[in-house]
Design a protein around this motif. Structure first.
Motif, PDB file in Angstrom:
ATOM      1  N   GLN A  90      -4.361  -8.112  -6.894  1.00 51.54           N
ATOM      2  CA  GLN A  90      -3.168  -8.170  -6.005  1.00 51.54           C
ATOM      3  C   GLN A  90      -3.444  -7.280  -4.669  1.00 51.54           C
ATOM      4  O   GLN A  90      -3.134  -7.610  -3.606  1.00 51.54           O
ATOM      5  CB  GLN A  90      -1.917  -7.638  -6.680  1.00 51.54           C
ATOM      6  N   LEU A  91      -3.887  -6.199  -5.097  1.00 49.61           N
ATOM      7  CA  LEU A  91      -4.391  -5.388  -3.909  1.00 49.61           C
ATOM      8  C   LEU A  91      -5.199  -5.969  -2.878  1.00 49.61           C
ATOM      9  O   LEU A  91      -5.222  -5.744  -1.718  1.00 49.61           O
ATOM     10  CB  LEU A  91      -4.962  -3.916  -4.542  1.00 49.61           C
ATOM     11  N   ASP A  92      -6.289  -6.817  -3.517  1.00 50.64           N
ATOM     12  CA  ASP A  92      -7.208  -7.588  -2.696  1.00 50.64           C
ATOM     13  C   ASP A  92      -6.298  -8.490  -1.691  1.00 50.64           C
ATOM     14  O   ASP A  92      -6.492  -8.662  -0.230  1.00 50.64           O
ATOM     15  CB  ASP A  92      -8.234  -8.249  -3.260  1.00 50.64           C
ATOM     16  N   GLU A  93      -5.465  -9.273  -2.476  1.00 49.60           N
ATOM     17  CA  GLU A  93      -4.504 -10.222  -1.550  1.00 49.60           C
ATOM     18  C   GLU A  93      -3.428  -9.414  -0.515  1.00 49.60           C
ATOM     19  O   GLU A  93      -3.458 -10.093   0.535  1.00 49.60           O
ATOM     20  CB  GLU A  93      -3.590 -10.870  -2.748  1.00 49.60           C
ATOM     21  N   TYR A  94      -3.035  -8.406  -0.974  1.00 42.63           N
ATOM     22  CA  TYR A  94      -2.184  -7.651   0.006  1.00 42.63           C
ATOM     23  C   TYR A  94      -3.000  -7.202   1.090  1.00 42.63           C
ATOM     24  O   TYR A  94      -2.505  -7.423   2.379  1.00 42.63           O
ATOM     25  CB  TYR A  94      -1.501  -6.411  -0.466  1.00 42.63           C
ATOM     26  N   THR A  95      -4.345  -6.618   1.023  1.00 39.52           N
ATOM     27  CA  THR A  95      -4.984  -6.221   2.084  1.00 39.52           C
ATOM     28  C   THR A  95      -5.567  -7.471   3.018  1.00 39.52           C
ATOM     29  O   THR A  95      -5.435  -7.412   4.214  1.00 39.52           O
ATOM     30  CB  THR A  95      -6.481  -5.646   1.709  1.00 39.52           C
ATOM     31  N   HIS A  96      -5.733  -8.545   2.254  1.00 34.95           N
ATOM     32  CA  HIS A  96      -6.228  -9.765   3.211  1.00 34.95           C
ATOM     33  C   HIS A  96      -4.818 -10.299   4.151  1.00 34.95           C
ATOM     34  O   HIS A  96      -5.259 -10.437   5.177  1.00 34.95           O
ATOM     35  CB  HIS A  96      -6.606 -10.838   2.134  1.00 34.95           C
ATOM     36  N   ILE A  97      -3.911 -10.469   3.427  1.00 30.43           N
ATOM     37  CA  ILE A  97      -2.646 -10.661   4.120  1.00 30.43           C
ATOM     38  C   ILE A  97      -2.473  -9.638   5.695  1.00 30.43           C
ATOM     39  O   ILE A  97      -2.209 -10.093   6.718  1.00 30.43           O
ATOM     40  CB  ILE A  97      -1.175 -10.842   3.677  1.00 30.43           C
ATOM     41  N   HIS A 159      10.409 -10.186  11.988  1.00 30.45           N
ATOM     42  CA  HIS A 159      10.082 -10.917  10.650  1.00 30.45           C
ATOM     43  C   HIS A 159       8.719 -10.523  10.363  1.00 30.45           C
ATOM     44  O   HIS A 159       8.397 -10.115   9.257  1.00 30.45           O
ATOM     45  CB  HIS A 159      10.337 -12.351  10.719  1.00 30.45           C
ATOM     46  N   LEU A 160       7.653 -10.298  11.375  1.00 34.30           N
ATOM     47  CA  LEU A 160       6.428  -9.873  11.064  1.00 34.30           C
ATOM     48  C   LEU A 160       6.522  -8.532  10.588  1.00 34.30           C
ATOM     49  O   LEU A 160       5.787  -8.244   9.566  1.00 34.30           O
ATOM     50  CB  LEU A 160       5.565 -10.334  12.284  1.00 34.30           C
ATOM     51  N   VAL A 161       7.316  -7.651  11.380  1.00 34.23           N
ATOM     52  CA  VAL A 161       7.306  -6.291  10.719  1.00 34.23           C
ATOM     53  C   VAL A 161       7.893  -6.211   9.386  1.00 34.23           C
ATOM     54  O   VAL A 161       7.373  -5.503   8.654  1.00 34.23           O
ATOM     55  CB  VAL A 161       8.458  -5.448  11.893  1.00 34.23           C
ATOM     56  N   GLU A 162       8.881  -6.964   8.903  1.00 36.70           N
ATOM     57  CA  GLU A 162       9.379  -6.903   7.408  1.00 36.70           C
ATOM     58  C   GLU A 162       8.334  -7.508   6.612  1.00 36.70           C
ATOM     59  O   GLU A 162       8.576  -6.957   5.512  1.00 36.70           O
ATOM     60  CB  GLU A 162      10.821  -7.779   7.489  1.00 36.70           C
ATOM     61  N   ASP A 166       7.083  -5.256   3.526  1.00 36.68           N
ATOM     62  CA  ASP A 166       7.061  -5.394   2.112  1.00 36.68           C
ATOM     63  C   ASP A 166       5.730  -5.450   1.453  1.00 36.68           C
ATOM     64  O   ASP A 166       5.734  -4.941   0.329  1.00 36.68           O
ATOM     65  CB  ASP A 166       7.623  -6.976   2.035  1.00 36.68           C
ATOM     66  N   LEU A 167       4.752  -5.611   2.235  1.00 35.66           N
ATOM     67  CA  LEU A 167       3.333  -5.541   1.671  1.00 35.66           C
ATOM     68  C   LEU A 167       3.127  -4.258   1.182  1.00 35.66           C
ATOM     69  O   LEU A 167       2.513  -3.904   0.242  1.00 35.66           O
ATOM     70  CB  LEU A 167       2.329  -6.140   2.669  1.00 35.66           C
ATOM     71  N   ARG A 168       3.481  -3.359   2.405  1.00 32.78           N
ATOM     72  CA  ARG A 168       3.226  -2.015   2.017  1.00 32.78           C
ATOM     73  C   ARG A 168       3.985  -1.378   0.634  1.00 32.78           C
ATOM     74  O   ARG A 168       3.409  -0.470   0.023  1.00 32.78           O
ATOM     75  CB  ARG A 168       3.609  -1.177   3.416  1.00 32.78           C
ATOM     76  N   LEU A 215      -8.255  -0.799   7.880  1.00 31.62           N
ATOM     77  CA  LEU A 215      -7.589  -1.505   6.646  1.00 31.62           C
ATOM     78  C   LEU A 215      -8.577  -1.703   5.633  1.00 31.62           C
ATOM     79  O   LEU A 215      -8.150  -1.557   4.370  1.00 31.62           O
ATOM     80  CB  LEU A 215      -7.108  -2.959   7.192  1.00 31.62           C
ATOM     81  N   GLY A 216      -9.770  -1.588   6.036  1.00 31.59           N
ATOM     82  CA  GLY A 216     -10.990  -1.551   5.032  1.00 31.59           C
ATOM     83  C   GLY A 216     -10.862  -0.295   4.270  1.00 31.59           C
ATOM     84  O   GLY A 216     -11.088  -0.148   3.038  1.00 31.59           O
TER      85      GLY A 216
END
Length: 225
Positions: A90-97, A159-162, A166-168, A215-216
């Motif tokens: 999940q953390l990998d996916e959040y970082t990717h997005i 919308h991008l900000v939201e 949410d990811l954070r 981000l890395g």
């Protein structure tokens, strides 16, 4: 380092929207997660948390339901709420997005953002560095949130900000305690200033490079504990 007492923080209000009491309680609960006061796998009752935070049980229960929608807690019938764990996948996916959204969006600001608007974000960038240096995790995360969401807001897409907000929330920035002890969190926070300087210099390539590195590092922070 002892866990810090969480309280309803005064978070930024993008677009002039003032957080409701329920939202402030939810912010305080997130802060407790960040500070390590609420741990994955533990079950907490709404009355118990209400007593801990000095509020009534109703807004706590409502706030916990909001956190459940975000995947931060699960409801446990007749007991309360269990703090969920976040997997490495999940953390990998959040970082990717986040990378797909934040790197190009922030880089594009080198050509479009008002220098005065960028400079207005410098206090938040500096606050994140100061908080990291003193080990104030809650203040660091709040300043980090103000900085990154403030940057994205300059692109004009709410919308991008939201989505990034949410990811954070879902990622919860695991590993901050370990990074403070290792002295690495301050260096990561200092990259906020590097991002600003590159933006103000209109150096899109440098912005992209610093954002990619930053981000890395963030993903590394999550994996450090």
């Amino acid at each position: 380092m002892p866990a810090q007492r969480a309280s309803a923080p005064a978070l930024p209000t993008l677009g002039g929207k003032k957080p409701s009491y329920r939202e402030r309680v939810a912010d305080a609960l997130r802060a407790a997660l960040i500070a390590g006061e609420l741990r994955p796998g533990e079950v907490y009752s709404a009355p118990g948390l209400a007593a801990r935070f000095g509020v009534s049980a109703t807004p706590v229960r409502e706030a916990m339901l909001d956190l459940a929608k975000e995947g931060l807690v699960d409801t446990v019938p007749n007991k309360g709420f269990r703090v969920t764990a976040v997997s490495e996948k999940q953390l990998d996916e959040y970082t990717h997005i986040r990378s797909l959204i934040e790197i190009p969006t922030t880089a594009s600001l080198a050509a479009t953002a008002d220098p005065a608007a960028l400079e207005a974000l410098r206090p938040a960038a500096q606050e994140s560095v100061t908080a990291a240096a003193t080990g104030d995790l809650i203040a660091h995360v709040e300043a980090d949130m103000r900085f990154h969401l403030g940057l994205l807001a300059l692109a004009g897409n709410e919308h991008l900000v939201e989505v990034v907000r949410d990811l954070r929330k879902r990622s919860r920035l695991y590993g901050l305690h370990a990074l403070v002890k290792a002295g690495r969190l301050e260096a990561s926070a200092a990259e906020h200033l590097d991002i600003l300087d590159a933006l103000i210099a209109r150096d899109e390539e440098a912005v992209r490079a610093v954002m990619t590195r930053h981000l890395g590092h963030v993903r590394g922070l999550w994996a450090a504990e």
